[in-house]
Design a protein around this motif. Structure first.
Motif, PDB file in Angstrom:
ATOM      1  N   VAL A 140       0.849  -1.200   0.000  1.00 42.56           N
ATOM      2  CA  VAL A 140       0.000   0.000   0.000  1.00 42.56           C
ATOM      3  C   VAL A 140       0.883   1.248   0.000  1.00 42.56           C
ATOM      4  O   VAL A 140       0.631   2.199  -0.746  1.00 42.56           O
ATOM      5  CB  VAL A 140      -0.970   0.008   1.196  1.00 42.56           C
ATOM      6  N   ARG A 143       2.152   2.053  -3.330  1.00 42.35           N
ATOM      7  CA  ARG A 143       1.136   2.541  -4.280  1.00 42.35           C
ATOM      8  C   ARG A 143       0.605   3.929  -3.941  1.00 42.35           C
ATOM      9  O   ARG A 143      -0.049   4.554  -4.768  1.00 42.35           O
ATOM     10  CB  ARG A 143      -0.021   1.548  -4.358  1.00 42.35           C
ATOM     11  N   LEU A 144       0.874   4.412  -2.740  1.00 39.99           N
ATOM     12  CA  LEU A 144       0.437   5.764  -2.391  1.00 39.99           C
ATOM     13  C   LEU A 144       1.204   6.767  -3.235  1.00 39.99           C
ATOM     14  O   LEU A 144       2.337   6.521  -3.643  1.00 39.99           O
ATOM     15  CB  LEU A 144       0.724   6.064  -0.914  1.00 39.99           C
ATOM     16  N   GLU A 148       0.859  11.635  -0.459  1.00 39.38           N
ATOM     17  CA  GLU A 148       0.115  10.894   0.571  1.00 39.38           C
ATOM     18  C   GLU A 148       1.068  10.176   1.512  1.00 39.38           C
ATOM     19  O   GLU A 148       0.876  10.174   2.727  1.00 39.38           O
ATOM     20  CB  GLU A 148      -0.832   9.879  -0.087  1.00 39.38           C
ATOM     21  N   ARG A 149       2.108   9.579   0.950  1.00 35.78           N
ATOM     22  CA  ARG A 149       3.093   8.854   1.762  1.00 35.78           C
ATOM     23  C   ARG A 149       3.799   9.811   2.722  1.00 35.78           C
ATOM     24  O   ARG A 149       3.994   9.498   3.895  1.00 35.78           O
ATOM     25  CB  ARG A 149       4.096   8.139   0.844  1.00 35.78           C
ATOM     26  N   ARG A 182      -7.139   9.706   2.838  1.00 29.86           N
ATOM     27  CA  ARG A 182      -7.025   8.800   1.682  1.00 29.86           C
ATOM     28  C   ARG A 182      -6.024   7.678   1.966  1.00 29.86           C
ATOM     29  O   ARG A 182      -6.284   6.513   1.673  1.00 29.86           O
ATOM     30  CB  ARG A 182      -6.598   9.565   0.426  1.00 29.86           C
ATOM     31  N   ALA A 183      -4.882   8.036   2.536  1.00 26.62           N
ATOM     32  CA  ALA A 183      -3.856   7.037   2.825  1.00 26.62           C
ATOM     33  C   ALA A 183      -4.368   6.026   3.852  1.00 26.62           C
ATOM     34  O   ALA A 183      -4.171   4.817   3.700  1.00 26.62           O
ATOM     35  CB  ALA A 183      -2.586   7.720   3.328  1.00 26.62           C
ATOM     36  N   ARG A 185      -7.495   5.203   4.448  1.00 30.22           N
ATOM     37  CA  ARG A 185      -8.518   4.362   3.813  1.00 30.22           C
ATOM     38  C   ARG A 185      -7.872   3.239   3.022  1.00 30.22           C
ATOM     39  O   ARG A 185      -8.313   2.093   3.085  1.00 30.22           O
ATOM     40  CB  ARG A 185      -9.405   5.197   2.888  1.00 30.22           C
ATOM     41  N   ARG A 186      -6.833   3.563   2.271  1.00 28.33           N
ATOM     42  CA  ARG A 186      -6.143   2.529   1.494  1.00 28.33           C
ATOM     43  C   ARG A 186      -5.540   1.471   2.403  1.00 28.33           C
ATOM     44  O   ARG A 186      -5.603   0.277   2.115  1.00 28.33           O
ATOM     45  CB  ARG A 186      -5.061   3.154   0.627  1.00 28.33           C
ATOM     46  N   THR A 189      -8.386  -0.638   3.897  1.00 29.90           N
ATOM     47  CA  THR A 189      -8.945  -1.533   2.882  1.00 29.90           C
ATOM     48  C   THR A 189      -8.037  -2.745   2.694  1.00 29.90           C
ATOM     49  O   THR A 189      -8.495  -3.881   2.644  1.00 29.90           O
ATOM     50  CB  THR A 189      -9.101  -0.787   1.530  1.00 29.90           C
ATOM     51  N   ALA A 190      -6.729  -2.494   2.627  1.00 31.23           N
ATOM     52  CA  ALA A 190      -5.790  -3.608   2.446  1.00 31.23           C
ATOM     53  C   ALA A 190      -5.769  -4.540   3.655  1.00 31.23           C
ATOM     54  O   ALA A 190      -5.696  -5.754   3.511  1.00 31.23           O
ATOM     55  CB  ALA A 190      -4.380  -3.065   2.202  1.00 31.23           C
TER      56      ALA A 190
END
Length: 196
Positions: A140, A143-144, A148-149, A182-183, A185-186, A189-190
């Motif tokens: 994750v 992919r950010l 965001e990272r 957003r970060a 949430r990702r 989700t993962a």
């Protein structure tokens, strides 16, 4: 007593805060060493977790050298220099973004953390407990977006507040909140997906 933010060590009575030290360093350059002494370990730790210990050594040096060079522009209304220093460190880190992203991708593929900075025994124990989850988190993180990272890791690893992250990255508080949301949430989700 006033605390030196970013450490658990309180300032003794009569000890200057970061702004006063930076201001004094304009006339007495050696005083800037106090800023290094207060914050270098935390900045190095943050950078090491993001890019690896060997590169973090160089980036920490570059961070404080850059800070020293531009200390005349420091906003002395801010008593804590951490957000300013983390902003400089993050900007320097962007030069090494490909290395960081590659490290996260390698961890996601193999479960071997190429950027590991910890004790070997601790690393083995942590991997036994969280191996698959660490791979998912690393995937994750890879992919950010870089923005965001940066926000997520300044919040999680450097333990900066929303306002301090905004100051460090020179972005509005609302942007920090939306990128962090957003970060997160990702990541959620993962991590909430059932494992096979």
């Amino acid at each position: 007593m006033t605390a030196v933010l970013g450490t658990d060590t309180p300032l003794r009575e009569g000890v200057d805060d970061d702004a006063a030290v930076i201001g004094a360093s304009l006339a007495e350059p050696d005083r800037f060493g106090e800023i290094y002494d207060r914050h270098a370990v935390a900045v190095h730790h943050y950078l090491a977790r993001r890019i690896g210990a060997s590169v973090a050594d160089d980036l920490t040096s570059e961070t404080f050298l850059s800070a020293f060079r531009i200390r005349g522009r420091y906003d002395r209304d801010r008593s804590d220099a951490r957000p300013w220093l983390y902003g400089i460190a993050t900007n320097l880190l962007h030069r090494h973004q490909r290395t960081e992203r590659s490290g996260y991708r390698a961890l996601a593929r193999s479960g071997v953390d190429a950027l590991d900075t910890g004790d070997h025994a601790d690393t083995v124990a942590a991997r036994v407990t969280a191996g698959a989850q660490a791979q998912e988190i690393a995937g994750v993180l890879a992919r950010l977006t870089a923005k965001e990272r940066d926000v997520l890791l300044l919040f999680a690893w450097a333990e900066l507040s929303y306002q301090e992250i905004a100051e460090a990255l020179r972005i509005p508080d609302g942007t920090v909140r939306s990128r962090l949301n957003r970060a997160r949430r990702r990541l959620h989700t993962a991590l909430d997906r059932p494992t096979h």
